[in-house]
Design a protein around this motif. Sequence first.
Motif, PDB file in Angstrom:
ATOM      1  N   ARG A   1       3.421  -6.401  -6.390  1.00 25.27           N
ATOM      2  CA  ARG A   1       2.905  -5.280  -6.958  1.00 25.27           C
ATOM      3  C   ARG A   1       2.952  -3.970  -5.756  1.00 25.27           C
ATOM      4  O   ARG A   1       2.635  -4.139  -4.697  1.00 25.27           O
ATOM      5  N   LEU A   2       3.397  -2.954  -6.287  1.00 32.15           N
ATOM      6  CA  LEU A   2       3.550  -1.723  -5.627  1.00 32.15           C
ATOM      7  C   LEU A   2       2.486  -0.842  -5.949  1.00 32.15           C
ATOM      8  O   LEU A   2       2.345  -0.251  -7.069  1.00 32.15           O
ATOM      9  N   ALA A   3       1.484  -0.966  -5.138  1.00 32.36           N
ATOM     10  CA  ALA A   3       0.007  -0.560  -5.483  1.00 32.36           C
ATOM     11  C   ALA A   3      -0.251   0.902  -5.168  1.00 32.36           C
ATOM     12  O   ALA A   3      -1.394   1.440  -5.347  1.00 32.36           O
ATOM     13  N   GLY A   4       0.263   1.280  -4.162  1.00 36.78           N
ATOM     14  CA  GLY A   4       0.244   2.681  -3.791  1.00 36.78           C
ATOM     15  C   GLY A   4       1.372   3.569  -4.066  1.00 36.78           C
ATOM     16  O   GLY A   4       2.611   3.296  -4.194  1.00 36.78           O
ATOM     17  N   GLU A   5       1.341   4.819  -3.932  1.00 39.15           N
ATOM     18  CA  GLU A   5       2.326   5.828  -4.260  1.00 39.15           C
ATOM     19  C   GLU A   5       3.273   6.008  -2.900  1.00 39.15           C
ATOM     20  O   GLU A   5       3.001   5.644  -1.862  1.00 39.15           O
ATOM     21  N   GLY A   6       4.731   6.462  -3.386  1.00 38.67           N
ATOM     22  CA  GLY A   6       5.582   6.855  -2.378  1.00 38.67           C
ATOM     23  C   GLY A   6       5.885   5.570  -1.509  1.00 38.67           C
ATOM     24  O   GLY A   6       6.355   6.037  -0.348  1.00 38.67           O
ATOM     25  N   LEU A   7       5.813   4.399  -1.957  1.00 37.90           N
ATOM     26  CA  LEU A   7       6.361   3.393  -1.056  1.00 37.90           C
ATOM     27  C   LEU A   7       7.824   2.781  -1.288  1.00 37.90           C
ATOM     28  O   LEU A   7       8.421   3.108  -2.550  1.00 37.90           O
ATOM     29  N   GLU A   8       8.417   2.208  -0.489  1.00 42.73           N
ATOM     30  CA  GLU A   8       9.731   1.503  -0.740  1.00 42.73           C
ATOM     31  C   GLU A   8      10.008  -0.101  -0.432  1.00 42.73           C
ATOM     32  O   GLU A   8       9.270  -0.326   0.728  1.00 42.73           O
TER      33      GLU A   8
ATOM     34  N   GLY B   1       0.881  -1.197   0.162  1.00 43.84           N
ATOM     35  CA  GLY B   1      -0.136   0.080  -0.140  1.00 43.84           C
ATOM     36  C   GLY B   1       0.756   1.129   0.072  1.00 43.84           C
ATOM     37  O   GLY B   1       2.225   1.183   0.079  1.00 43.84           O
ATOM     38  N   ARG B   2       0.136   2.294  -0.005  1.00 45.26           N
ATOM     39  CA  ARG B   2       0.669   3.556  -0.200  1.00 45.26           C
ATOM     40  C   ARG B   2       1.659   3.813   1.196  1.00 45.26           C
ATOM     41  O   ARG B   2       1.456   3.664   2.039  1.00 45.26           O
ATOM     42  N   ALA B   3       2.769   4.320   0.631  1.00 48.32           N
ATOM     43  CA  ALA B   3       3.777   5.007   1.471  1.00 48.32           C
ATOM     44  C   ALA B   3       4.057   3.913   2.676  1.00 48.32           C
ATOM     45  O   ALA B   3       4.712   4.319   3.589  1.00 48.32           O
ATOM     46  N   CYS B   4       3.997   2.533   2.140  1.00 56.37           N
ATOM     47  CA  CYS B   4       4.511   1.486   3.101  1.00 56.37           C
ATOM     48  C   CYS B   4       6.111   1.211   2.918  1.00 56.37           C
ATOM     49  O   CYS B   4       6.774   1.919   2.035  1.00 56.37           O
ATOM     50  N   ARG B   5       6.501   0.557   3.927  1.00 54.42           N
ATOM     51  CA  ARG B   5       8.050   0.349   3.686  1.00 54.42           C
ATOM     52  C   ARG B   5       8.358  -1.310   3.992  1.00 54.42           C
ATOM     53  O   ARG B   5       7.474  -1.671   5.027  1.00 54.42           O
ATOM     54  N   ALA B   6       8.591  -1.956   2.765  1.00 58.22           N
ATOM     55  CA  ALA B   6       8.608  -3.569   3.014  1.00 58.22           C
ATOM     56  C   ALA B   6      10.040  -4.145   2.895  1.00 58.22           C
ATOM     57  O   ALA B   6      10.845  -3.657   1.786  1.00 58.22           O
ATOM     58  N   PHE B   7      10.277  -4.997   3.488  1.00 56.21           N
ATOM     59  CA  PHE B   7      11.568  -5.881   3.494  1.00 56.21           C
ATOM     60  C   PHE B   7      11.224  -7.102   3.197  1.00 56.21           C
ATOM     61  O   PHE B   7      10.529  -7.716   4.106  1.00 56.21           O
TER      62      PHE B   7
END
Length: 450
Positions: free
Chosen positions: A282-289, A258-264
Motif C-alpha cells: 500500500r502506497l499510503a503517503g504522497e510522493g513516494l517511489e 509512508g510519504r516521500a519514502c523510497r522502497a525496493f
Amino acid sequence: MSQAAIETSRKVDKYINQFDRVAELRAQPAWLLESRRNALEQLQALGLPTLRDEDWRYTNVAPIARMAFKPALEPQPVDIPPDALNDLLFARVQGPRLVFVNGHYRPELSVLDGLPDGVRFGSLAAALEADEERVRQHLNRLVGTPEHGFTALNQAWFTDGAWVWIPADTCLEQPLQVVHLAGPAAEGLTFCPRNLLVVGDRAHVTLIESYVHAGAQRYFNNALTELQVGDEAHIEHLKFQDESVEGFHIAGLHASLGRACRAFLHSFALGGRISRYNLRVRLAGEGLEAILNGLYLTRGEQLADHHMIVEHAQPHCASHEYFNGILDDRSRGVFHGRILVRPGAQKTDAKQTNKNLLLSDEAQANTKPQLEIYADDVKCTHGATVGQLHPEAIFYLRSRGIGPDTARRMLIHAFAGEIIERVQYEPAREILDQLVWDRLEATSHLAVPA
C-alpha cells in the motif's frame, strides 16, 4: 451444511482440532490469544484455496492440504554448528543476523553485535513479553482480516519470527539478516514464521529475509511478514527463497509505505516444489517511489507463483514492477499482478511488466497483469511476454563469431541480469549474480538442441 462447506471443513479440521496446543505453549497476552481464535474462525470459514478460487486457479495446493499436520510448536534438538552457516548464501555479508531453525529462534547461531542504540532486532516471541505494547500496536495491523486460509493459519499458529524496530533517523550501514532454516528435524513438519518489521521516519536500512534448508526434504513453511515504513525512509527488502525442491513454501508480505519514502522490494524464488509469494503493498503517503522486482527460476516439476497487489492510495506516487521467470523441464511459473489506483490518487505513475523465458517445450507460464483505475489523471502501463529465445538474437551473436551455446548463455544471463542489477546493496547483488549464473549453468536445456 452444503457439500462444499463440508469439504472445506474437512480440509481444515486437522488445524482446528489441535489448536489448544497453541494456547498451552506459554503464557500469552489475552489480546493475542483472542486474535488467534478469531483467525481460527476465519480459517474454518475460508478453508484452504482450491483451483475454483480465481486467485489460485493456476496453483494447485492440494499436496499441501493432504499433508499430515505436525506443527513445530517446540524446538527440536538440532545438530547445526555455527560454522555450518558459512555455507548459506549470504554468509559473507557482514552484519547482525537472526537465525530461526524449524520456526524457532536459535540465539547461539545468531549475531547481534553492532546494533545502534534504540534498534530492536530479535525474537518476536521474546518481544511479546519484553515489548508487548509496542508489538501490539503493529501486529496484524497491515494484514487485517485474512484473505485466504494460509494467512489465517499463520495468524492462528505462529510461534516465532523476527521483531525489527528501527527508530527514526537511524542509518544502518550493514544489512539486517533474518534466516529461516529448515534443519534435518523439519522432515514432515509445518512451521509458521511471523516477521514484524517497523522502519521509522527518515531511516535507512537493508533487510535480507532468507528461507533455506539444510537436511530436510519434505516440509511446509507458511510465512508471513508485515513491513511498516515511515515517511522519507529508504528501505531495501530482499526475500530469498531456496527451499528444498520437495518442500512447500507459502509466504506473504504486507507492506505500508509512508510519504516521500523510497522502497525496493525484491523476490528471488529458486526452491520449493510449490511456492507462492503474496505481495500486498500500500502506497499510503504522497510522493513516494516503490520498485518491486522479482526473479524466479524453476526446473523439474516446480511451480513458482507471485500474486501481487500494489495499491496507490495517495497522489503523486510511482510504482514500477519488474518480474522475470526462467522455466525449464516441466516446471511452471505463475504471475498475477494488479495495480489498484484509488479515487484521488492523481498523478499516479505505475508500470508493470512480467517476462517469461521457456527453456523447454514442456515448461509453462501463466501471467495476468491487471490495471484497476479509479482516478483520471494517471499514467499506467502493463505488459507480459511468454516465449523462448529469439532465433534472430542468437543469429546476431553467432554472426559475430560467438558459438551457439555461448550465445544462448549470454542471452539467458542477460535476461536474469535485468532483475539482479536492481538490487541496491552491492555485496548481495554480487552473490545473487554468481548464484544465478551457477544455477543456469546447471540447467539441462541451456545448450542448443541438436
